[in-house]
Write an enzyme that holds these catalytic residues in place. Structure first.
Site, PDB file in Angstrom:
ATOM      1  N   GLU A  97       0.785  -1.228   0.000  1.00 11.42           N
ATOM      2  CA  GLU A  97       0.000   0.000   0.000  1.00 11.42           C
ATOM      3  C   GLU A  97       0.824   1.288   0.000  1.00 11.42           C
ATOM      4  OE1 GLU A  97      -3.393   0.103  -0.110  1.00 11.42           O
ATOM      5  OE2 GLU A  97      -3.474  -2.084  -0.227  1.00 11.42           O
ATOM      6  N   SER A 146     -44.446 -30.148  46.258  1.00 12.95           N
ATOM      7  CA  SER A 146     -43.849 -30.295  47.589  1.00 12.95           C
ATOM      8  C   SER A 146     -42.532 -29.540  47.735  1.00 12.95           C
ATOM      9  CB  SER A 146     -43.624 -31.782  47.893  1.00 12.95           C
ATOM     10  OG  SER A 146     -44.859 -32.462  47.934  1.00 12.95           O
TER      11      SER A 146
END
Length: 789
Positions: free
Chosen positions: A90, A466
């Site tokens: 680049e 229960s």
């Protein structure tokens, strides 16, 4: 000669005029564009759009939420060869220029003049930073000039390393990866510093055109780009000849790697996402929060396995419903059969497969990945045909009694062999919590989040049966009853305004035991004992007591059915209540987010929920200005110990005896089963961990005559606790001052005489020691059973 001098003077004057015009134009353009430029100083505080990351308490990845895959890194974490590769690709003079590469820019100007359109652009890395952070992508002169001016300003404000870091973290590199670290993860499943030179050059080639030079979708073009970059690196003396040739010979190894989830906990992940989304909205997916949950990875994995295995075992108890689909495969190739399986998902490790051949005592099947496996007789012999939840057909005698060629089935690897399986229609959940803090250590909201995202741990309102009784018994013991109090376990017919007509409650065994000690009534889960206790206590007082533990009084029935657990509660509400029993009698609130870090790694939230702190004052401070949030006491510590002692008997000799396989004396718990076995529960604990499990159909339906809390839910609890408590010392609730142990007559509950041979020991509050009996059938407090009830 005079003519030449005149020409030279004319050209010089024109040049000066041109220079002045150029300078003037440049100054004019600068004066025009400069005020419109953004402040480059904002780059110092830039926040990259990064996903929400959810981790366990020990740092295992649970989930990521967000479209953009990005993991920002600092310059020092970037390999030098990648910096060089990106320069080669680049901007080779990046570390020398002042933001603009005059040579590259001149080349771009020449192309513009000669062709009439912008081609290469001549952009430096700095100019691309300016464009990526501040400008649009339109190819116009105005944008280009702004880009140049911004690049110069950026170079004046930031170091080269800071500029490169911004670029490396911002760029899009294909497959939803932003930044070089995310790209390394996506393409190679590694961190950027683990890649080879050839792989670094491959990634460096992506910014120019992520789709064109993509090594997954276009490996040939990607290789050409990589090799060109390697050649440039060699010509720039970044690498030597040997490094060049080795890299050029390297094969393309890129493949798509998804983020590797290290811990399967999707229900908690969604709970985190939902809670934070309410606070942050869509920013949640881009602001880069890292959430540390309270989950323990070992416990969560154990919970996943326990729930899955428990529900699969339920299927095996009730029979095989047959294949999900039937295919005609006689003329199909291996690839064609593979194609049939591609749309079938795997749920909780139950894989789809197609039966290829059936032998006398085995079958062969094809997996989704194309592998051919054998289902031995051990993996088929359970598959008796399902009829109803209470009835099934005969056990298979040969393989074709269970499966046929072309069946689409589910298979499960037991670790020893492949087994025929089936996606359960029944569901289950498990939550485990540290009772002193409320920290959720594991949570499973159903058989498979992929199959059904409904989170039963927090969204399903079910009757606890229960499982609610311990709170009724605790309320009774805080109002004059003792573990030795005698309550009549006998038939009763009740007329209650809150119930339809006459109510004739029964015990699950349809048997009655007559006068029964309170301890026995709880560990044997006698319904009539619970009802008489609540009637004596008073419904309003019972509801008030339950609400202390976090139960919503609006969802507690204002009638005696409350004694049998007819309320509507979620598993999270139930375990929150049980935490108060496990921690010595304190009110805590459940939480699952321990802390949140922002993108910079700073902690922006730390949980400060109320915690049990029995030996510290409310004014103590962990940090200056941060008070310890102390959980309030909601239960007398002596009552708490008595209840714990009784609930230990649930495991030692009551409805939870299966848990004795864990060979621990510190465990206490309670089973729970509702009418027609529509809900099955077990909740158990020691002083350090409390866990609840539930099994049932989403739409309440009978699970079968044999499916009780002790047979359906308790095995899941045992499988989990076996792992969760492995290698941990026993942690019973400490015995508080004011508790004494006395020998009593087991039939009357009164203090035994010294010579009584059948006497047993019982715990009492010091002021509630019963009087010594006379050998008759008197009950506690000198009252007969009839006088009490």
């Amino acid at each position: 000669m005079r003519v030449l001098k005149s020409i030279f003077r004319f050209v010089l004057i024109l040049s000066l005029i041109g220079l002045l015009v150029g300078v003037g134009a440049t100054v004019g353009l600068y004066q025009y564009f400069a005020p419109q430029l953004p402040d480059v100083e904002t780059l110092r505080d830039i926040k990259f759009q990064t996903p929400l990351t959810v981790l366990s308490a020990d740092g295992k990845l649970i989930a990521e939420f967000g479209e953009k895959k990005r993991t920002p890194i600092i310059y020092n974490q970037i390999p030098e060869q990648f910096v060089q590769a990106l320069q080669a690709a680049e901007d080779s003079r990046f570390f020398e220029h002042f933001g603009i590469d005059l040579i590259g820019l001149s080349r771009a100007v020449f192309q513009l003049v000669s062709t009439g359109r912008i081609q290469s652009g001549g952009s430096t890395i700095t100019m691309q930073v300016a464009k990526n952070f501040f400008l649009s992508r339109e190819r116009t002169f105005e944008r280009k000039f702004s880009e140049i001016l911004l690049a110069i300003q950026i170079e004046q404000s930031l170091s080269k390393e800071e500029i490169f870091e911004l670029y490396a973290n911002k760029i899009y590199l294909g497959h939803r990866s932003y930044g070089i670290q995310a790209a390394a993860n996506v393409y190679y499943g590694k961190n950027i510093d683990e890649l080879s030179l050839a792989q670094l050059a491959m990634i460096a080639g992506l910014p120019k055109a992520p789709s064109t030079f993509n090594p997954i979708t276009n490996p040939e073009r990607a290789t050409e780009r990589r090799d060109w970059i390697l050649g440039r690196m060699h010509s720039l003396s970044f690498i030597n000849e040997q490094e060049l040739q080795t890299a050029l010979m390297a094969p393309v190894t890129a493949s798509y790697h998804t983020t590797e989830i290290e811990l399967y906990a999707p229900y908690i992940a969604e709970m985190v996402r939902s809670e934070l989304y309410a606070q942050h909205g869509e920013d949640l997916y881009t602001d880069g929060f890292t959430v540390y949950t309270t989950l323990d990875s070992k416990m969560q994995s154990a919970a996943n396995n326990a729930v899955r295995d428990g529900l699969i075992n339920y299927v095996k108890r009730h029979g095989y419903r047959g294949p999900e689909k039937q295919h005609t495969i006689q003329d199909l190739s291996h690839d064609a059969i593979t194609a049939l399986l591609q749309n079938e998902s795997t749920f909780a490790k139950l894989e789809p497969a197609i039966i290829l051949e059936v032998n006398k005592d085995s079958a062969t099947a094809q997996r989704k990945n194309g592998e051919i496996i054998t289902l031995p007789w051990e993996g088929l012999s359970w598959a008796k045909p399902f009829k109803t939840v209470n009835y099934s057909g005969p056990m298979p005698k040969k393989a074709d009694d269970a499966v046929q060629t072309g069946d689409l089935v589910r298979i499960f690897n037991t670790g020893e062999y492949w087994e025929l399986s089936q996606i359960p229609r029944v569901q289950g959940t498990l939550i485990s919590m540290t009772p002193q803090t409320g920290a959720i250590r594991s949570l499973v909201g159903g058989f498979s989040f992929t199959y059904n995202k409904f989170n039963r741990a927090i969204q399903a309102h079910r009757q606890p049966g229960s499982n609610l009784k311990p709170f009724i018994y605790a309320a009774a013991m805080e109002n004059g009853f003792t573990p030795a109090s005698i309550i009549n376990d006998a038939p009763i017919v009740l007329q209650d305004k809150g119930l339809d007509g006459n109510w004739r409650p029964e015990n699950s065994s349809n048997e009655f035991s007559g006068p029964t000690r309170l301890r026995v009534g709880l560990y044997k889960s006698r319904n009539l004992v619970s009802i008489r206790l609540l009637r004596s206590l008073g419904i309003d007082k019972g509801i008030e007591y339950l609400s202390r533990f976090g139960f919503d009084p609006e969802k507690l029935p204002a009638n005696l059915s409350l004694a049998l657990g007819s309320a509507d509660v979620t598993p999270m509400e139930l375990i929150t209540g049980y935490a108060g029993l496990a921690n010595g009698g304190y009110k805590i609130s459940p939480y699952f987010i321990e802390r949140i870090n922002n993108q910079s790694g700073e902690t922006i939230f730390t949980s400060n929920t109320a915690k049990v702190c029995s030996d510290c004052s409310a004014n103590s401070e962990e940090e200056p200005g941060l008070k310890t949030n102390i959980a309030p006491r909601i239960m007398d510590e002596r009552t708490n110990f008595l209840l714990y002692s009784i609930m230990q008997d649930v495991i030692r000799r009551g409805t939870g005896t299966r848990a004795n396989v864990l060979n621990r004396s510190d465990l206490a718990g309670k089973t729970g089963t509702t009418n027609e076995q529509k809900d099955a529960w077990f909740t158990g604990f020691n002083n350090k961990l409390v866990t609840t499990t539930w099994v049932g159909y989403d739409q309440p339906l009978p699970m079968g005559r044999s499916e009780y809390g002790g047979s359906a839910a308790l095995p899941i609890w045992i499988d989990f606790m076996k792992v969760a408590l492995a290698d941990t010392p026993e942690s019973p609730l400490p015995q508080p001052a004011g508790i004494v142990q006395v020998r009593i007559d087991p039939n009357t509950g009164l203090r035994a005489s010294p010579q009584q041979s059948n006497a047993i020991f019982e715990y009492f509050k010091a002021e509630e020691i019963p009087r010594q009996g006379m050998g008759g059938n008197s009950s506690n407090h000198g009252q007969s059973t009839e006088e009490i009830f």
